[in-house]
Design a protein around this motif. Structure first.
Motif, PDB file in Angstrom:
ATOM      1  N   GLU A   1     -37.786  17.952   0.180  1.00 17.56           N
ATOM      2  CA  GLU A   1     -36.633  18.169   1.071  1.00 17.56           C
ATOM      3  C   GLU A   1     -35.361  17.884   0.299  1.00 17.56           C
ATOM      4  O   GLU A   1     -35.214  16.800  -0.267  1.00 17.56           O
ATOM      5  CB  GLU A   1     -36.752  17.246   2.284  1.00 17.56           C
ATOM      6  CG  GLU A   1     -35.563  17.195   3.194  1.00 17.56           C
ATOM      7  CD  GLU A   1     -35.205  18.537   3.817  1.00 17.56           C
ATOM      8  OE1 GLU A   1     -34.147  19.088   3.447  1.00 17.56           O
ATOM      9  OE2 GLU A   1     -35.973  19.030   4.647  1.00 17.56           O
ATOM     10  N   ASP A   2     -34.433  18.843   0.269  1.00 18.00           N
ATOM     11  CA  ASP A   2     -33.204  18.650  -0.506  1.00 18.00           C
ATOM     12  C   ASP A   2     -32.101  17.945   0.277  1.00 18.00           C
ATOM     13  O   ASP A   2     -31.194  17.383  -0.319  1.00 18.00           O
ATOM     14  CB  ASP A   2     -32.704  19.966  -1.094  1.00 18.00           C
ATOM     15  CG  ASP A   2     -32.345  21.005  -0.043  1.00 18.00           C
ATOM     16  OD1 ASP A   2     -32.888  20.946   1.080  1.00 18.00           O
ATOM     17  OD2 ASP A   2     -31.542  21.899  -0.349  1.00 18.00           O
ATOM     18  N   SER A   3     -32.175  17.930   1.581  1.00 25.03           N
ATOM     19  CA  SER A   3     -31.163  17.240   2.379  1.00 25.03           C
ATOM     20  C   SER A   3     -31.478  15.742   2.416  1.00 25.03           C
ATOM     21  O   SER A   3     -32.519  15.339   2.947  1.00 25.03           O
ATOM     22  CB  SER A   3     -31.149  17.796   3.807  1.00 25.03           C
ATOM     23  OG  SER A   3     -30.470  16.906   4.665  1.00 25.03           O
TER      24      SER A   3
ATOM     25  N   SER B   1     -32.222  14.458   6.061  1.00 20.29           N
ATOM     26  CA  SER B   1     -33.526  14.908   6.575  1.00 20.29           C
ATOM     27  C   SER B   1     -34.660  14.224   5.829  1.00 20.29           C
ATOM     28  O   SER B   1     -35.657  13.814   6.429  1.00 20.29           O
ATOM     29  CB  SER B   1     -33.671  16.421   6.436  1.00 20.29           C
ATOM     30  OG  SER B   1     -32.769  17.084   7.278  1.00 20.29           O
TER      31      SER B   1
ATOM     32  N   ASP C   1     -36.476  16.187  -4.229  1.00 13.16           N
ATOM     33  CA  ASP C   1     -35.375  16.934  -3.624  1.00 13.16           C
ATOM     34  C   ASP C   1     -35.249  18.352  -4.180  1.00 13.16           C
ATOM     35  O   ASP C   1     -34.304  19.056  -3.866  1.00 13.16           O
ATOM     36  CB  ASP C   1     -34.055  16.178  -3.782  1.00 13.16           C
ATOM     37  CG  ASP C   1     -33.626  16.037  -5.237  1.00 13.16           C
ATOM     38  OD1 ASP C   1     -34.368  16.470  -6.143  1.00 13.16           O
ATOM     39  OD2 ASP C   1     -32.531  15.482  -5.464  1.00 13.16           O
TER      40      ASP C   1
ATOM     41  N   ASP D   1     -39.639  21.664   2.844  1.00  9.29           N
ATOM     42  CA  ASP D   1     -38.568  22.441   3.468  1.00  9.29           C
ATOM     43  C   ASP D   1     -38.690  23.859   2.920  1.00  9.29           C
ATOM     44  O   ASP D   1     -39.290  24.081   1.864  1.00  9.29           O
ATOM     45  CB  ASP D   1     -37.225  21.812   3.094  1.00  9.29           C
ATOM     46  CG  ASP D   1     -36.050  22.433   3.835  1.00  9.29           C
ATOM     47  OD1 ASP D   1     -36.265  23.095   4.865  1.00  9.29           O
ATOM     48  OD2 ASP D   1     -34.911  22.249   3.374  1.00  9.29           O
TER      49      ASP D   1
END
Length: 124
Positions: free
Chosen positions: A9-11, A14, A33, A54
């Motif tokens: 997940e890069d956020s 989140s 990420d 994601d």
């Protein structure tokens, strides 16, 4: 032995939320990420319980901004290990993406429903 989940997940917001939820359920969460690092982490071990990615990552090679899709990595992982639990977290599930995930046995989770749907995905 604690079950290990690779979370991609890069956020940061989140990722922290998802890490916390998964850790509270007793899983060891190893996070990345970006897709390149995630692929490296995945290949370094064989004892994964699940991979959760994601779908859209924004990368900037040579100053260009383009979406990089998590579906590509999840498809490669699922083909290499068909029995592994693999989930794709997305904000938008087009008909084509829904069909691809269903055909390949990848569990699709809407970002807004992550907290409610993750138990269904993780149950034995």
């Amino acid at each position: 032995m604690t079950k290990k989940i690779l979370l991609i997940e890069d956020s940061p917001l989140s990722r922290k939320h998802e890490e916390r939820l998964l850790s509270e359920k007793g899983f060891e969460v190893i996070s990345s990420d970006n897709l390149k690092d995630a692929e490296r982490l995945y290949s370094e071990r064989t004892d994964w319980y699940a991979v959760i990615s994601d779908n859209t990552f924004f990368v900037a090679p040579r100053g260009e901004v383009r979406p990089d899709l998590g579906i590509d990595l999840t498809l490669r992982i699922k083909k290499a290990n068909p029995t592994l639990r693999v989930a794709l977290v997305t904000s938008y599930l087009s008909g084509e993406l829904k069909q691809r995930t269903e055909e390949e046995g990848i569990y699709a989770i809407f970002k807004s429903e992550f907290s409610n749907k993750i138990d269904d995905f993780l149950k034995e």
